[in-house]
Design a protein around this motif. Sequence first.
Motif, PDB file in Angstrom:
ATOM      1  N   MET A  69       1.389  -1.509   0.168  1.00 48.66           N
ATOM      2  CA  MET A  69      -0.010  -0.145   0.204  1.00 48.66           C
ATOM      3  C   MET A  69       0.877   1.270   0.118  1.00 48.66           C
ATOM      4  SD  MET A  69      -1.587   0.212   3.914  1.00 48.66           S
ATOM      5  CE  MET A  69      -2.215  -1.049   3.696  1.00 48.66           C
ATOM      6  N   ASP A  70      -0.156   3.032  -0.409  1.00 44.90           N
ATOM      7  CA  ASP A  70       0.925   3.566  -0.173  1.00 44.90           C
ATOM      8  C   ASP A  70       1.486   3.575   1.344  1.00 44.90           C
ATOM      9  OD1 ASP A  70       1.802   6.212  -1.838  1.00 44.90           O
ATOM     10  OD2 ASP A  70       0.482   6.690  -0.061  1.00 44.90           O
ATOM     11  N   PRO A  71       2.441   5.177   1.463  1.00 46.25           N
ATOM     12  CA  PRO A  71       2.576   5.018   2.824  1.00 46.25           C
ATOM     13  C   PRO A  71       1.944   5.810   3.376  1.00 46.25           C
ATOM     14  CG  PRO A  71       4.488   5.268   1.221  1.00 46.25           C
ATOM     15  CD  PRO A  71       3.333   5.202  -0.033  1.00 46.25           C
ATOM     16  N   VAL A  72       0.858   6.807   2.718  1.00 45.91           N
ATOM     17  CA  VAL A  72       0.265   7.625   3.192  1.00 45.91           C
ATOM     18  C   VAL A  72      -1.349   6.990   3.587  1.00 45.91           C
ATOM     19  CG1 VAL A  72      -1.235  10.269   2.869  1.00 45.91           C
ATOM     20  CG2 VAL A  72       1.081   9.615   2.258  1.00 45.91           C
ATOM     21  N   GLU A  73      -1.718   6.268   2.739  1.00 47.24           N
ATOM     22  CA  GLU A  73      -2.392   5.171   3.418  1.00 47.24           C
ATOM     23  C   GLU A  73      -2.203   4.116   4.748  1.00 47.24           C
ATOM     24  OE1 GLU A  73      -5.243   1.749   1.508  1.00 47.24           O
ATOM     25  OE2 GLU A  73      -3.311   1.585   0.388  1.00 47.24           O
ATOM     26  N   PHE A  74      -1.080   3.872   4.506  1.00 46.32           N
ATOM     27  CA  PHE A  74      -0.626   2.728   5.822  1.00 46.32           C
ATOM     28  C   PHE A  74      -0.643   4.007   7.284  1.00 46.32           C
ATOM     29  CE2 PHE A  74       3.960   3.246   8.144  1.00 46.32           C
ATOM     30  CZ  PHE A  74       3.248   2.251   9.167  1.00 46.32           C
ATOM     31  N   LEU A  75      -0.734   5.330   6.884  1.00 50.29           N
ATOM     32  CA  LEU A  75       0.299   6.142   8.192  1.00 50.29           C
ATOM     33  C   LEU A  75      -1.300   6.610   8.638  1.00 50.29           C
ATOM     34  CD1 LEU A  75       2.764   8.346   6.994  1.00 50.29           C
ATOM     35  CD2 LEU A  75       2.499   6.966   8.465  1.00 50.29           C
ATOM     36  N   GLU A  76      -2.344   6.597   7.274  1.00 43.69           N
ATOM     37  CA  GLU A  76      -3.531   7.322   8.592  1.00 43.69           C
ATOM     38  C   GLU A  76      -4.202   6.159   9.032  1.00 43.69           C
ATOM     39  OE1 GLU A  76      -5.530   8.544   4.615  1.00 43.69           O
ATOM     40  OE2 GLU A  76      -4.208  10.638   4.529  1.00 43.69           O
ATOM     41  N   ILE A  77      -4.293   4.959   8.400  1.00 41.13           N
ATOM     42  CA  ILE A  77      -4.442   3.843   9.037  1.00 41.13           C
ATOM     43  C   ILE A  77      -4.145   3.177  10.405  1.00 41.13           C
ATOM     44  CG2 ILE A  77      -5.662   1.657   9.161  1.00 41.13           C
ATOM     45  CD1 ILE A  77      -5.559   2.161   5.438  1.00 41.13           C
TER      46      ILE A  77
END
Length: 219
Positions: A69-77
């Motif tokens: 997954m995209d790192p930003v998606e990871f951080l948000e989740i």
Amino acid sequence: MSRYVALDTESSGVDVFNDRVVTAFVGLWDTDEGRFTQHLEFLVNPGIEIPQEATDVHGITNAQASKGMDPVEFLEILFYVLHDWAEYPIVVMNANYDLSLINAELERYGYTAFDWTKRQIIDPLVIDRAKDRYRKGKKNLTRLAEVYGVPFDESLAHDASYDCYMAVNVAIKQIEKFGLPTNEEQAKWHREWAESFQEYMRRVKNDPELVIDTAWPTR
């Protein structure tokens, strides 16, 4: 305390400021049930090449990571889940590695670094260094599991989910033995260890300018 959050990352290298998260695990451990009752596992595309040395540790290749997954998606989740579990202490083995790595990722993508001192952190490494300072041998996670009587399969080590299993169970054993440490106590213990280790390394390396970071829970 009957529930703990466990958090672990595997990365592209050992430089917390420039390397990237490759896999991560966050889970809610219930001591009554003896298991993670909720958890999330992440495969993250780091956007950079993963050196073979890192792949040898965690087993994730560049081909596998490219599908993550995209790192930003990871951080948000991740932070959505951490907010949802805000009432529980977070167990992180060698916290100032993983938490510094996550903060660097936040800043890389335009977010503000998280103030982890707002949460109760439990760092089994820091506790062990303070409470069993003179024990000889390694202080890695598998060794701590052995010392504190946590059953483990060494072949599964360096998988983020299994490392969380070991870390949270070591932490529970430590709390039973020593009590629940505050963040302030652990920051003090880490600083004292770092200052002592720095003095030792300056002598060994004959380098009076060598510096060991004394900050905790992030560098």
